[in-house]
Every structure is written in structure tokens, then in C-alpha cells.
Design a protein around this motif. Structure first.
Motif, short mmCIF file in Angstrom:
data_model
loop_
_atom_site.label_atom_id
_atom_site.label_comp_id
_atom_site.label_asym_id
_atom_site.label_seq_id
_atom_site.Cartn_x
_atom_site.Cartn_y
_atom_site.Cartn_z
N ASP A 290 23.29 -1.46 -16.39
CA ASP A 290 22.37 -0.41 -16.83
C ASP A 290 21.14 -1.02 -17.50
OD1 ASP A 290 24.01 1.62 -15.93
OD2 ASP A 290 25.06 1.82 -17.84
N ILE A 291 21.35 -2.04 -18.32
CA ILE A 291 20.24 -2.69 -19.03
C ILE A 291 19.26 -3.30 -18.04
CG2 ILE A 291 19.62 -4.54 -20.63
CD1 ILE A 291 22.33 -4.05 -22.01
N VAL A 292 19.79 -3.98 -17.03
CA VAL A 292 18.93 -4.61 -16.02
C VAL A 292 18.20 -3.56 -15.20
CG1 VAL A 292 18.91 -6.01 -13.92
CG2 VAL A 292 20.31 -6.70 -15.87
N LEU A 293 18.92 -2.56 -14.72
CA LEU A 293 18.32 -1.53 -13.87
C LEU A 293 17.26 -0.74 -14.60
CD1 LEU A 293 21.36 -0.16 -11.81
CD2 LEU A 293 19.58 -1.75 -11.08
N SER A 294 17.40 -0.57 -15.92
CA SER A 294 16.39 0.16 -16.68
C SER A 294 15.03 -0.55 -16.60
CB SER A 294 16.83 0.32 -18.15
OG SER A 294 16.84 -0.93 -18.82
N LYS A 295 15.06 -1.88 -16.56
CA LYS A 295 13.82 -2.66 -16.42
C LYS A 295 13.18 -2.40 -15.06
CE LYS A 295 14.36 -5.02 -20.33
NZ LYS A 295 13.43 -4.90 -21.48
N TYR A 296 14.02 -2.39 -14.03
CA TYR A 296 13.50 -2.17 -12.67
C TYR A 296 12.95 -0.75 -12.51
CZ TYR A 296 15.21 -6.58 -10.70
OH TYR A 296 15.39 -7.91 -10.40
N VAL A 297 13.70 0.22 -13.00
CA VAL A 297 13.25 1.61 -12.87
C VAL A 297 11.95 1.84 -13.63
CG1 VAL A 297 13.82 4.02 -13.42
CG2 VAL A 297 15.59 2.50 -12.51
#
Length: 209
Positions: free
Chosen positions: A75-82
């Protein structure tokens, strides 16, 4: 995920609101006659705002606390991408609105197809830079990662320029190739972003804090 995205926005607004404003101004300048360089720069700049956020996270040791919260590392990583994609689309929307306003004020016919092609290319560039950048930053950290990113960018740019020069393409043929590449760039960029996210999740999952 919503809370993580809100954190990204608030951190960017508190620490980098001037950068956001500057990027949007560049976007408007491109439409008003300053060239597409500013438009491309603004989209890339906006899409890379989470990179600056990662730098602020490192300084504040936020990751040490984040991994103890009820969020997975994915979730932490994907929040950066989103957040990167949202930022890029924000610049694109500003560019489109500015182009429409300019066409209306100057009473010129609106080139819808041309605008779509331009925005596709700009958005693809922003997503491409994010796709290349994030795994490097998650692996090496922001400070070391920036040096490697600059090196990779220089190598890619030099390689493309050298290939065009060695091929000795005439302007008409080169323009035709650019148009064909532009039509598939969004698909390529989205694919690269997906692959990049997979690598970043694996890298971040192995990090120790």
C-alpha cells in the motif's frame, strides 16, 4: 490507501507548494507560446513530486513509523505511484484547459486531434520517468538514486540522439516515425509503470527499518 494519498498531498502542499505552482505556470506558458518544452517539463515535474516526498520522508524517518501502521508495504509503495499518476493528470488537465481558453480568446479553430496527440505524448513522458525513477529511489534512497537517474537519463537521451543521427532520417520520415511511436507510447508507459510497481514492491518489501 486514501489516508496515504492524503498524507502525500498534505506533505507536498506543505513542503512543495511552490514547485506545484511553478509546474502549473510552466504548463500555461507552453500554451501561450513558450514551446512544448515547458509542457513536457511541467508534466514530468508534477509526476515526480512523490520523489520529493520520498526525500522528505527519509529526512523525517517516516518509513520507520509507516511500517508499524495498519498498512502493508505494498500500500505504501502503490500510494506513491497513484499520487504520481494523479499529479501528471493534474498537469494535463491544466494544459488542456489553457489550450481551450487560448483557442476561444484568439477565436481560432480548435484542433482536438492535435491536442489529444500532444497530451498522450506528455502523459507518456511523465509516466515513463516515474516508472524508471521509483525502483531506483526505493532501492538506493533519494540522494543516491538521483545521481543514477541522471546518469540513466543522459545515456538514454544520447542513445536516441545518436540513433537518429546514424540513421540519417529525413525530416518527413522522422516525423512519420514519431507519429507512430506516439500512438503506442501510452500503452508502453502504462506497461512500464506496472512492471516498475512490481519491482518497487519487492524492493521495499525486503528493506529493513
Amino acid at each position: 490507501m486514501k489516508a496515504l494519498l492524503l498524507k502525500e498531498f498534505l506533505a507536498t502542499w506543505n513542503q512543495g507548494r511552490f514547485m506545484m505552482l511553478l509546474a502549473l505556470i510552466y504548463c500555461i506558458m507552453a500554451v501561450t507560446g513558450s514551446g512544448y518544452f515547458f509542457a513536457g517539463f511541467s508534466v514530468i515535474f508534477m509526476s515526480m513530486l512523490p520523489i520529493s516526498g520520498m526525500g522528505w520522508d527519509e529526512k523525517s524517518k517516516w518509513d520507520h513509523y509507516a511500517v508499524t501502521m495498519p498498512y502493508t508495504r505494498k500500500d505504501i509503495v502503490l500510494s506513491k505511484y497513484v499520487f504520481s499518476v494523479i499529479s501528471a493528470f493534474t498537469a494535463i488537465i491544466v494544459y488542456i484547459v489553457a489550450a481551450i481558453v487560448k483557442s476561444y480568446v484568439e477565436k481560432q479553430p480548435f484542433d482536438f486531434i492535435g491536442l489529444i496527440n500532444q497530451t498522450e505524448l506528455l502523459l507518456s513522458a511523465g509516466l515513463f520517468f516515474s516508472a524508471v525513477n521509483f525502483p531506483i529511489m526505493f532501492k538506493l534512497g533519494v540522494e543516491k538514486g538521483r545521481m543514477w537517474f541522471i546518469l540513466i537519463t543522459v545515456i538514454l537521451a544520447s542513445g536516441i540522439a545518436s540513433s537518429i543521427k546514424l540513421a540519417e532520417l529525413d525530416p518527413t520520415h522522422l516525423e512519420s516515425i514519431i507519429q507512430r511511436v506516439t500512438s503506442i507510447m501510452p500503452v508502453i508507459s502504462v506497461g512500464l509503470l506496472f512492471i516498475s510497481a512490481v519491482f518497487s514492491i519487492k524492493i521495499y518489501g525486503k528493506r529493513e527499518f
